[in-house]
Scaffold this motif. Sequence first.
Motif, PDB file in Angstrom:
ATOM      1  N   SER A  37      -0.220 -11.305   3.752  1.00  0.00           N
ATOM      2  CA  SER A  37       1.255 -11.383   2.835  1.00  0.00           C
ATOM      3  C   SER A  37       1.388  -9.773   2.587  1.00  0.00           C
ATOM      4  O   SER A  37       2.627  -9.227   1.834  1.00  0.00           O
ATOM      5  CB  SER A  37       0.319 -11.999   1.174  1.00  0.00           C
ATOM      6  N   LEU A  38       0.844  -9.009   2.619  1.00  0.00           N
ATOM      7  CA  LEU A  38       0.978  -7.431   3.223  1.00  0.00           C
ATOM      8  C   LEU A  38       2.168  -7.052   3.773  1.00  0.00           C
ATOM      9  O   LEU A  38       2.895  -7.448   4.907  1.00  0.00           O
ATOM     10  CB  LEU A  38      -0.057  -6.733   3.503  1.00  0.00           C
TER      11      LEU A  38
ATOM     12  N   VAL B 246       1.083  -0.728   0.257  1.00  0.00           N
ATOM     13  CA  VAL B 246      -0.452  -0.124  -0.219  1.00  0.00           C
ATOM     14  C   VAL B 246       0.857   0.939   0.207  1.00  0.00           C
ATOM     15  O   VAL B 246       1.702   1.393   0.930  1.00  0.00           O
ATOM     16  CB  VAL B 246      -1.223  -0.215   1.313  1.00  0.00           C
ATOM     17  N   GLY B 247       0.793   1.937  -1.348  1.00  0.00           N
ATOM     18  CA  GLY B 247       1.653   3.118  -1.187  1.00  0.00           C
ATOM     19  C   GLY B 247       1.264   4.248  -0.712  1.00  0.00           C
ATOM     20  O   GLY B 247       2.048   5.255  -0.481  1.00  0.00           O
TER      21      GLY B 247
ATOM     22  N   LEU C 217      -3.354 -10.429  15.452  1.00  0.00           N
ATOM     23  CA  LEU C 217      -1.836 -11.437  15.190  1.00  0.00           C
ATOM     24  C   LEU C 217      -2.138 -12.099  13.791  1.00  0.00           C
ATOM     25  O   LEU C 217      -0.970 -12.720  13.222  1.00  0.00           O
ATOM     26  CB  LEU C 217      -2.030 -12.856  15.597  1.00  0.00           C
ATOM     27  N   ASP C 218      -2.866 -11.827  12.901  1.00  0.00           N
ATOM     28  CA  ASP C 218      -3.059 -12.823  11.170  1.00  0.00           C
ATOM     29  C   ASP C 218      -2.092 -11.043  10.888  1.00  0.00           C
ATOM     30  O   ASP C 218      -1.698 -11.810   9.547  1.00  0.00           O
ATOM     31  CB  ASP C 218      -4.241 -12.253  11.027  1.00  0.00           C
ATOM     32  N   LEU C 219      -2.046 -10.070  11.057  1.00  0.00           N
ATOM     33  CA  LEU C 219      -0.314  -9.024  10.327  1.00  0.00           C
ATOM     34  C   LEU C 219       0.620  -9.615   9.751  1.00  0.00           C
ATOM     35  O   LEU C 219       1.080 -10.887  10.662  1.00  0.00           O
ATOM     36  CB  LEU C 219      -0.202  -7.627  11.163  1.00  0.00           C
ATOM     37  N   ASN C 220       1.204 -10.391   8.799  1.00  0.00           N
ATOM     38  CA  ASN C 220       2.448 -10.263   8.173  1.00  0.00           C
ATOM     39  C   ASN C 220       2.741  -9.988   9.026  1.00  0.00           C
ATOM     40  O   ASN C 220       3.191  -8.631   9.929  1.00  0.00           O
ATOM     41  CB  ASN C 220       2.541  -9.716   7.130  1.00  0.00           C
ATOM     42  N   SER C 221       4.434 -10.820  10.099  1.00  0.00           N
ATOM     43  CA  SER C 221       5.718 -10.729  10.787  1.00  0.00           C
ATOM     44  C   SER C 221       6.595  -9.922   9.800  1.00  0.00           C
ATOM     45  O   SER C 221       7.149  -8.979  10.986  1.00  0.00           O
ATOM     46  CB  SER C 221       6.037 -11.430  11.371  1.00  0.00           C
TER      47      SER C 221
END
Length: 167
Positions: A88-89, A68-69, A108-112
Motif C-alpha cells: 500500500s506504500l 513515508v515523509g 516485486l511486492d512493492l506497490n506498482s
Amino acid sequence: MQHNPMLQSYEGLNSLQKVKGDFFYISDSDRIKDITPLSNLDSINGIFQIWDMDSLQNFSGLNGLKHVGADLSIFKNKHLISFNGLDSLSSVNGALRIYENDDLTNLLDLNSDLNVTGQIVIYDNPSLKECDASVVCEKLSSFPETVIINNNDDGCDGKEEVIEFCF
C-alpha cells in the motif's frame, strides 16, 4: 523501537496511525516475528528505518502504511524474504535504501504506483535476483543517475542487468 533484544511483541500499538516525529526506527529486536500490531499505521512524517530484525521475513502488518515523509531504509535483516506487506506504500519523500538483507530474493511486492522522490539504492543483497519492480524501472527510465544497484545476485547485480529486465 530500537535495541530491545528482549522485546517479544509490539502488542499495544494497535491504535498507532501516524508517527509525527522526525524518525521512526524498528531495530534489534530478534524475537519479533510479527509486526501486525502496526497494521493501523498510515503515515510516518520523517525517516523510517527497519534493521537488524533477524526474525522478520516480510512486512505483513504494515499493510496500511501509505506515506513515508523522508528516507525509507531496510537493511541488515538476515531472514527478510520479501516486501510483502508494503504493497500500500505509495510515496517515499526521500531515498529508498535496501541493503545487506541476506535472504531477500525480489522487490516485486512493492506497490506498482510507489513514488520515490530521492535516490534508490540497492546493494549487498546476495539472494536478490529480481529488482525490476515498477518503481525501480520507472526511476531508471526517468532519472537513471539517481539509481545505484550493485553487488546483488545475478539479474540484479547492476543497473545494466536491471534495465535489461525492465525494458
